[in-house]
Design a protein around this motif. Structure first.
Motif, mmCIF file in Angstrom:
data_model
loop_
_atom_site.group_PDB
_atom_site.id
_atom_site.type_symbol
_atom_site.label_atom_id
_atom_site.label_comp_id
_atom_site.label_asym_id
_atom_site.label_seq_id
_atom_site.Cartn_x
_atom_site.Cartn_y
_atom_site.Cartn_z
ATOM 1 N N ILE A 1 0.804 -1.222 0.004
ATOM 2 C CA ILE A 1 -0.085 -0.050 -0.111
ATOM 3 C C ILE A 1 0.826 1.124 0.141
ATOM 4 O O ILE A 1 0.592 2.310 -0.834
ATOM 5 N N GLU A 2 1.861 1.396 0.832
ATOM 6 C CA GLU A 2 2.658 2.530 0.897
ATOM 7 C C GLU A 2 3.492 2.543 -0.499
ATOM 8 O O GLU A 2 3.542 3.819 -0.989
ATOM 9 N N GLU A 3 3.993 1.540 -1.080
ATOM 10 C CA GLU A 3 4.368 1.540 -2.522
ATOM 11 C C GLU A 3 3.499 2.323 -3.383
ATOM 12 O O GLU A 3 3.862 3.233 -4.176
ATOM 13 N N LYS A 4 2.501 1.809 -3.542
ATOM 14 C CA LYS A 4 1.308 2.370 -4.355
ATOM 15 C C LYS A 4 0.947 3.615 -4.168
ATOM 16 O O LYS A 4 0.776 4.600 -5.135
ATOM 17 N N LEU A 5 1.007 4.252 -2.693
ATOM 18 C CA LEU A 5 0.585 5.433 -2.356
ATOM 19 C C LEU A 5 1.882 6.543 -3.029
ATOM 20 O O LEU A 5 1.734 7.679 -3.386
ATOM 21 N N ASP A 6 3.015 5.989 -2.847
ATOM 22 C CA ASP A 6 4.448 6.690 -3.217
ATOM 23 C C ASP A 6 4.122 7.007 -4.676
ATOM 24 O O ASP A 6 4.510 8.043 -5.413
ATOM 25 N N GLN A 7 3.773 5.939 -5.427
ATOM 26 C CA GLN A 7 3.558 6.005 -6.867
ATOM 27 C C GLN A 7 2.554 7.053 -7.543
ATOM 28 O O GLN A 7 2.928 7.937 -8.313
ATOM 29 N N LEU A 8 1.322 6.714 -6.828
ATOM 30 C CA LEU A 8 0.088 7.961 -6.769
ATOM 31 C C LEU A 8 0.623 9.398 -6.611
ATOM 32 O O LEU A 8 0.363 10.052 -7.318
ATOM 33 N N VAL A 9 1.363 9.523 -5.583
ATOM 34 C CA VAL A 9 1.854 10.741 -5.219
ATOM 35 C C VAL A 9 2.843 11.293 -6.198
ATOM 36 O O VAL A 9 2.823 12.638 -6.849
ATOM 37 N N GLU A 10 3.561 10.704 -6.691
ATOM 38 C CA GLU A 10 4.698 10.991 -7.928
ATOM 39 C C GLU A 10 3.890 11.299 -8.928
ATOM 40 O O GLU A 10 4.335 12.300 -9.648
ATOM 41 N N THR A 11 3.012 10.384 -9.599
ATOM 42 C CA THR A 11 2.178 10.643 -10.803
ATOM 43 C C THR A 11 1.585 11.968 -10.598
ATOM 44 O O THR A 11 1.511 12.728 -11.610
ATOM 45 N N ASN A 12 0.778 12.251 -9.563
ATOM 46 C CA ASN A 12 0.095 13.292 -9.493
ATOM 47 C C ASN A 12 0.912 14.900 -9.380
ATOM 48 O O ASN A 12 0.682 15.701 -9.645
ATOM 49 N N ARG A 13 2.308 14.450 -8.707
ATOM 50 C CA ARG A 13 3.205 15.576 -8.822
ATOM 51 C C ARG A 13 3.529 15.948 -10.241
ATOM 52 O O ARG A 13 3.604 17.205 -10.590
ATOM 53 N N VAL A 14 3.927 15.105 -11.253
ATOM 54 C CA VAL A 14 4.125 15.096 -12.425
ATOM 55 C C VAL A 14 3.057 15.837 -13.273
ATOM 56 O O VAL A 14 3.346 16.741 -14.016
ATOM 57 N N ARG A 15 1.871 15.036 -13.018
ATOM 58 C CA ARG A 15 0.663 15.824 -13.708
ATOM 59 C C ARG A 15 0.469 17.309 -13.128
ATOM 60 O O ARG A 15 0.154 17.997 -14.087
ATOM 61 N N GLY A 16 0.595 17.742 -12.095
ATOM 62 C CA GLY A 16 0.480 19.021 -11.524
ATOM 63 C C GLY A 16 1.547 19.993 -12.245
ATOM 64 O O GLY A 16 1.059 21.041 -12.609
ATOM 65 N N GLU A 17 2.675 19.391 -12.402
ATOM 66 C CA GLU A 17 3.690 20.166 -12.999
ATOM 67 C C GLU A 17 3.293 20.418 -14.510
ATOM 68 O O GLU A 17 3.574 21.598 -14.915
ATOM 69 N N ASP A 18 2.934 19.400 -15.130
ATOM 70 C CA ASP A 18 2.411 19.635 -16.482
ATOM 71 C C ASP A 18 1.493 20.419 -16.854
ATOM 72 O O ASP A 18 1.188 21.208 -17.652
ATOM 73 N N HIS A 19 0.269 20.281 -15.780
ATOM 74 C CA HIS A 19 -0.773 21.331 -15.898
ATOM 75 C C HIS A 19 -0.362 22.870 -15.910
ATOM 76 O O HIS A 19 -0.787 23.672 -16.426
ATOM 77 N N GLU A 20 0.446 23.024 -14.744
ATOM 78 C CA GLU A 20 1.058 24.274 -14.447
ATOM 79 C C GLU A 20 1.585 24.927 -15.849
ATOM 80 O O GLU A 20 1.626 26.060 -16.283
ATOM 81 N N ASN A 21 2.634 24.154 -16.467
ATOM 82 C CA ASN A 21 3.329 24.505 -17.580
ATOM 83 C C ASN A 21 2.265 24.787 -18.779
ATOM 84 O O ASN A 21 2.442 26.054 -19.556
ATOM 85 N N ARG A 22 1.281 24.015 -18.673
ATOM 86 C CA ARG A 22 0.309 24.227 -19.924
ATOM 87 C C ARG A 22 -0.334 25.471 -19.808
ATOM 88 O O ARG A 22 -0.752 26.201 -20.530
ATOM 89 N N ILE A 23 -0.850 25.710 -18.415
ATOM 90 C CA ILE A 23 -1.565 27.257 -17.933
ATOM 91 C C ILE A 23 -0.781 28.288 -18.383
ATOM 92 O O ILE A 23 -1.310 29.221 -19.052
ATOM 93 N N ARG A 24 0.690 28.314 -17.993
ATOM 94 C CA ARG A 24 1.632 29.351 -18.466
ATOM 95 C C ARG A 24 1.827 29.442 -19.909
ATOM 96 O O ARG A 24 1.807 30.695 -20.239
ATOM 97 N N ALA A 25 1.691 28.367 -20.522
ATOM 98 C CA ALA A 25 1.830 28.403 -21.864
ATOM 99 C C ALA A 25 0.723 29.218 -22.665
ATOM 100 O O ALA A 25 0.755 30.207 -23.404
ATOM 101 N N LEU A 26 -0.617 28.978 -21.931
ATOM 102 C CA LEU A 26 -1.896 29.605 -22.702
ATOM 103 C C LEU A 26 -1.717 30.954 -22.272
ATOM 104 O O LEU A 26 -2.262 31.802 -22.979
#
Length: 66
Positions: A16-41
């Motif tokens: 469970i801890e490993e899966k949570l760590d993976q989810l947190v990392e995935t959401n961090r990357v997606r969040g950064e990508d989202h911010e980059n897209r908003i800044r570009a727009l």
């Protein structure tokens, strides 16, 4: 000494801890990508008005200039 049930619980908890760590990392990357897209727009949105003004002035000069 740990019982089999305690070992199974520990293994499940580790999974469970490993899966949570993976989810947190995935959401961090997606969040950064989202911010980059908003800044570009936002950059695109703020670049349009000056471009339109410059194009309008150039067209006006071409049509009615010397």
């Amino acid at each position: 000494m740990a019982t089999d049930e305690e070992i199974q619980v520990a293994v499940r908890l580790a999974r469970i801890e490993e899966k949570l760590d993976q989810l947190v990392e995935t959401n961090r990357v997606r969040g950064e990508d989202h911010e980059n897209r908003i800044r570009a727009l936002e950059r695109w949105r703020y670049a349009i008005p000056p471009t339109l003004v410059l194009a309008s002035v150039t067209l006006f000069n071409q049509l009615f200039g010397r």
